[in-house]
Design a protein around this motif. Structure first.
Motif, PDB file in Angstrom:
ATOM      1  N   MET A 162       0.742  -1.245   0.002  1.00  0.00           N
ATOM      2  CA  MET A 162      -0.087  -0.113  -0.038  1.00  0.00           C
ATOM      3  C   MET A 162       0.872   1.379   0.103  1.00  0.00           C
ATOM      4  O   MET A 162       0.697   2.007  -0.918  1.00  0.00           O
ATOM      5  CB  MET A 162      -0.877  -0.024   1.131  1.00  0.00           C
ATOM      6  N   LYS A 163       1.824   1.266   0.971  1.00  0.00           N
ATOM      7  CA  LYS A 163       2.753   2.646   0.961  1.00  0.00           C
ATOM      8  C   LYS A 163       3.494   2.697  -0.231  1.00  0.00           C
ATOM      9  O   LYS A 163       3.503   3.759  -0.742  1.00  0.00           O
ATOM     10  CB  LYS A 163       3.632   2.392   2.363  1.00  0.00           C
ATOM     11  N   THR A 164       4.097   1.520  -0.746  1.00  0.00           N
ATOM     12  CA  THR A 164       4.907   1.656  -1.943  1.00  0.00           C
ATOM     13  C   THR A 164       3.881   2.202  -3.060  1.00  0.00           C
ATOM     14  O   THR A 164       4.504   3.097  -3.985  1.00  0.00           O
ATOM     15  CB  THR A 164       5.314   0.274  -2.457  1.00  0.00           C
ATOM     16  N   GLN A 165       2.719   1.677  -3.127  1.00  0.00           N
ATOM     17  CA  GLN A 165       1.770   2.354  -4.469  1.00  0.00           C
ATOM     18  C   GLN A 165       1.818   3.724  -4.384  1.00  0.00           C
ATOM     19  O   GLN A 165       1.592   4.421  -5.535  1.00  0.00           O
ATOM     20  CB  GLN A 165       0.561   1.528  -4.465  1.00  0.00           C
ATOM     21  N   ALA A 217      -4.963   8.620 -12.497  1.00  0.00           N
ATOM     22  CA  ALA A 217      -6.138   7.818 -11.763  1.00  0.00           C
ATOM     23  C   ALA A 217      -5.850   6.939 -10.728  1.00  0.00           C
ATOM     24  O   ALA A 217      -5.354   5.892 -11.067  1.00  0.00           O
ATOM     25  CB  ALA A 217      -7.329   7.526 -12.538  1.00  0.00           C
ATOM     26  N   GLY A 218      -6.221   7.236  -9.395  1.00  0.00           N
ATOM     27  CA  GLY A 218      -5.997   5.929  -8.471  1.00  0.00           C
ATOM     28  C   GLY A 218      -7.286   5.646  -7.489  1.00  0.00           C
ATOM     29  O   GLY A 218      -8.184   6.699  -7.233  1.00  0.00           O
ATOM     30  N   LEU A 219      -7.402   4.507  -7.189  1.00  0.00           N
ATOM     31  CA  LEU A 219      -8.735   3.911  -6.679  1.00  0.00           C
ATOM     32  C   LEU A 219      -8.317   3.434  -5.190  1.00  0.00           C
ATOM     33  O   LEU A 219      -7.341   2.706  -5.059  1.00  0.00           O
ATOM     34  CB  LEU A 219      -9.399   2.980  -7.299  1.00  0.00           C
ATOM     35  N   PHE A 220      -8.776   4.008  -4.085  1.00  0.00           N
ATOM     36  CA  PHE A 220      -8.620   3.812  -2.810  1.00  0.00           C
ATOM     37  C   PHE A 220      -9.675   2.916  -2.223  1.00  0.00           C
ATOM     38  O   PHE A 220     -10.872   3.596  -2.241  1.00  0.00           O
ATOM     39  CB  PHE A 220      -8.191   4.880  -2.049  1.00  0.00           C
ATOM     40  N   THR A 221      -9.654   1.679  -1.991  1.00  0.00           N
ATOM     41  CA  THR A 221     -10.741   0.746  -1.340  1.00  0.00           C
ATOM     42  C   THR A 221     -10.422   0.507   0.212  1.00  0.00           C
ATOM     43  O   THR A 221      -9.099   0.309   0.447  1.00  0.00           O
ATOM     44  CB  THR A 221     -11.086  -0.315  -2.426  1.00  0.00           C
ATOM     45  N   VAL A 267      -4.836   0.693  -7.993  1.00  0.00           N
ATOM     46  CA  VAL A 267      -5.936   0.357  -7.190  1.00  0.00           C
ATOM     47  C   VAL A 267      -5.122   0.146  -5.728  1.00  0.00           C
ATOM     48  O   VAL A 267      -4.476  -0.869  -5.700  1.00  0.00           O
ATOM     49  CB  VAL A 267      -6.739  -0.753  -7.503  1.00  0.00           C
ATOM     50  N   VAL A 268      -5.603   0.723  -4.641  1.00  0.00           N
ATOM     51  CA  VAL A 268      -4.898   0.676  -3.341  1.00  0.00           C
ATOM     52  C   VAL A 268      -5.778   0.055  -2.410  1.00  0.00           C
ATOM     53  O   VAL A 268      -6.725   0.533  -2.135  1.00  0.00           O
ATOM     54  CB  VAL A 268      -4.338   1.728  -3.053  1.00  0.00           C
ATOM     55  N   ASN A 269      -5.761  -1.093  -1.767  1.00  0.00           N
ATOM     56  CA  ASN A 269      -6.562  -1.549  -0.600  1.00  0.00           C
ATOM     57  C   ASN A 269      -6.037  -1.233   0.565  1.00  0.00           C
ATOM     58  O   ASN A 269      -4.825  -1.252   0.691  1.00  0.00           O
ATOM     59  CB  ASN A 269      -6.544  -3.000  -0.777  1.00  0.00           C
ATOM     60  N   PHE A 270      -6.908  -0.475   1.251  1.00  0.00           N
ATOM     61  CA  PHE A 270      -6.707  -0.197   2.808  1.00  0.00           C
ATOM     62  C   PHE A 270      -7.003  -1.074   3.755  1.00  0.00           C
ATOM     63  O   PHE A 270      -8.513  -0.936   3.960  1.00  0.00           O
ATOM     64  CB  PHE A 270      -6.968   1.236   2.932  1.00  0.00           C
ATOM     65  N   PRO A 271      -6.453  -2.012   4.293  1.00  0.00           N
ATOM     66  CA  PRO A 271      -6.982  -3.047   4.999  1.00  0.00           C
ATOM     67  C   PRO A 271      -7.156  -2.231   6.651  1.00  0.00           C
ATOM     68  O   PRO A 271      -6.651  -1.377   6.995  1.00  0.00           O
ATOM     69  CB  PRO A 271      -6.076  -4.101   5.188  1.00  0.00           C
ATOM     70  N   LEU A 272      -7.638  -2.805   7.633  1.00  0.00           N
ATOM     71  CA  LEU A 272      -7.716  -2.330   8.694  1.00  0.00           C
ATOM     72  C   LEU A 272      -6.441  -2.487   9.230  1.00  0.00           C
ATOM     73  O   LEU A 272      -5.663  -3.426   9.026  1.00  0.00           O
ATOM     74  CB  LEU A 272      -8.767  -3.491   9.715  1.00  0.00           C
ATOM     75  N   PRO A 273      -6.192  -1.767  10.246  1.00  0.00           N
ATOM     76  CA  PRO A 273      -4.614  -1.981  10.770  1.00  0.00           C
ATOM     77  C   PRO A 273      -4.487  -3.248  11.674  1.00  0.00           C
ATOM     78  O   PRO A 273      -5.362  -3.545  12.356  1.00  0.00           O
ATOM     79  CB  PRO A 273      -4.551  -0.594  11.729  1.00  0.00           C
ATOM     80  N   GLY A 274      -3.372  -3.771  11.649  1.00  0.00           N
ATOM     81  CA  GLY A 274      -2.802  -4.854  12.766  1.00  0.00           C
ATOM     82  C   GLY A 274      -2.462  -4.260  13.837  1.00  0.00           C
ATOM     83  O   GLY A 274      -2.436  -3.275  14.214  1.00  0.00           O
ATOM     84  N   PRO A 275      -1.812  -4.915  14.761  1.00  0.00           N
ATOM     85  CA  PRO A 275      -1.357  -4.647  16.108  1.00  0.00           C
ATOM     86  C   PRO A 275      -0.363  -3.837  16.044  1.00  0.00           C
ATOM     87  O   PRO A 275      -0.277  -2.664  16.785  1.00  0.00           O
ATOM     88  CB  PRO A 275      -0.845  -5.999  16.670  1.00  0.00           C
ATOM     89  N   VAL A 276       0.862  -3.813  15.256  1.00  0.00           N
ATOM     90  CA  VAL A 276       1.913  -3.076  14.709  1.00  0.00           C
ATOM     91  C   VAL A 276       1.218  -1.544  14.734  1.00  0.00           C
ATOM     92  O   VAL A 276       1.694  -0.170  15.334  1.00  0.00           O
ATOM     93  CB  VAL A 276       2.610  -3.450  13.945  1.00  0.00           C
TER      94      VAL A 276
END
Length: 269
Positions: free
Chosen positions: A1-4, A28-32, A150-159
């Motif tokens: 994600m960060k790299t994209q 154009a970039g799509l954030f999901t 297309v960049v997928n933003f997942p829920l954050p993990g513990p870190v």
């Protein structure tokens, strides 16, 4: 994600270098991803890094009760954004760009998808078009194909949650932070920020230390969990050395005897 996201920035910063190779930056970039995971924040960061104005269009707010006007409204906003270099964020994209094979949608709304596709196709390489959606599954397949990235933003993990909590709390001592991280498992960055801001307000009113207030708020959030889940959290906290048996018992509502007994069962023979 960060790299994209960083590549989007780098491409627009080096547009002239790309041009020498016959290339243009991604237009154009799509954030999901679910709400509160940083999609809008990423758009703000890109605009800041590129030193361009950020324009935000909440598509849910331009859905006119007279649907025929909405296509014209969108065209006007996009024409304005295209008139000079900028970063445009189309928020709540699924409000407009729904699947055209959805029988529940009226014909006018389906035509809006066509309008949007045409506008994306005509988007200039001098600007960056971003779109955000919490419901990628609702988007028309043709919309997906229009976006270069297309960049997928997942829920954050513990870190990531721990980093966010430390950021939101500033210089406040954070002993026992592992408890809050476990309490927030499955939550978004926005959820973590709301928890800290609620704690700050209570601490300002009562004079208590912020982190003591946060631990109590974490305790309150555990009430909806069953005994087995709370016991699992307590055992992990004690095993990792985050909290004593007594403190883990206070915060999770699991008795010390229960924690002690299950801790012995965890230990290898």
């Amino acid at each position: 994600m960060k790299t994209q996201i960083e590549q989007l920035r780098d491409e627009h910063r080096a547009a002239e270098r790309l041009a020498r190779s016959g290339l243009t930056p991604s237009r154009a970039g799509l954030f999901t991803g679910p709400p509160g995971v940083g999609k809008t924040l990423a758009a703000r960061w890109l605009a800041s890094e590129l030193r361009l104005p950020l324009l935000v269009l909440d598509l849910s707010s331009v859905m006119s009760s007279y649907l025929g006007r909405t296509g014209g409204n969108i065209r006007k906003v996009l024409d304005y954004a295209k008139s000079s270099p900028s970063v445009l964020l189309l928020d709540e994209l699924d409000t407009v760009a729904k699947r055209r094979d959805d029988a529940a949608e009226v014909g006018e709304l389906k035509r809006l998808v066509t309008v949007l596709l045409q506008e994306i196709d005509d988007w200039p390489a001098t600007s960056l078009l971003l779109a955000a959606t919490n419901h990628g599954d609702l988007l028309d397949p043709a919309v997906w194909r229009r976006f270069d990235v297309v960049v997928n933003f997942p829920l954050p993990g513990p870190v990531e949650l721990e980093e966010a909590l430390r950021h939101y709390c500033g210089d406040e001592p954070l002993e026992g932070i592992g408890f809050l991280v476990r309490v927030l498992t499955g939550s978004s960055f926005a959820d973590a920020e709301r928890l800290v801001m609620s704690g700050r307000r209570r601490a300002a009113l009562t004079g208590e230390r912020l982190f003591e207030v946060l631990l109590q708020l974490g305790h309150d959030r555990l009430r909806h969990l069953d005994q087995a889940e709370r016991l699992h959290i307590a055992l992990d906290l004690v095993h990792d050395g985050e909290l004593s048996q007594r403190r883990a018992s206070e915060l999770t509502g699991v008795s010390r005897d229960t924690i002690r007994r299950h801790q012995r069962e965890r230990q290898p023979d």
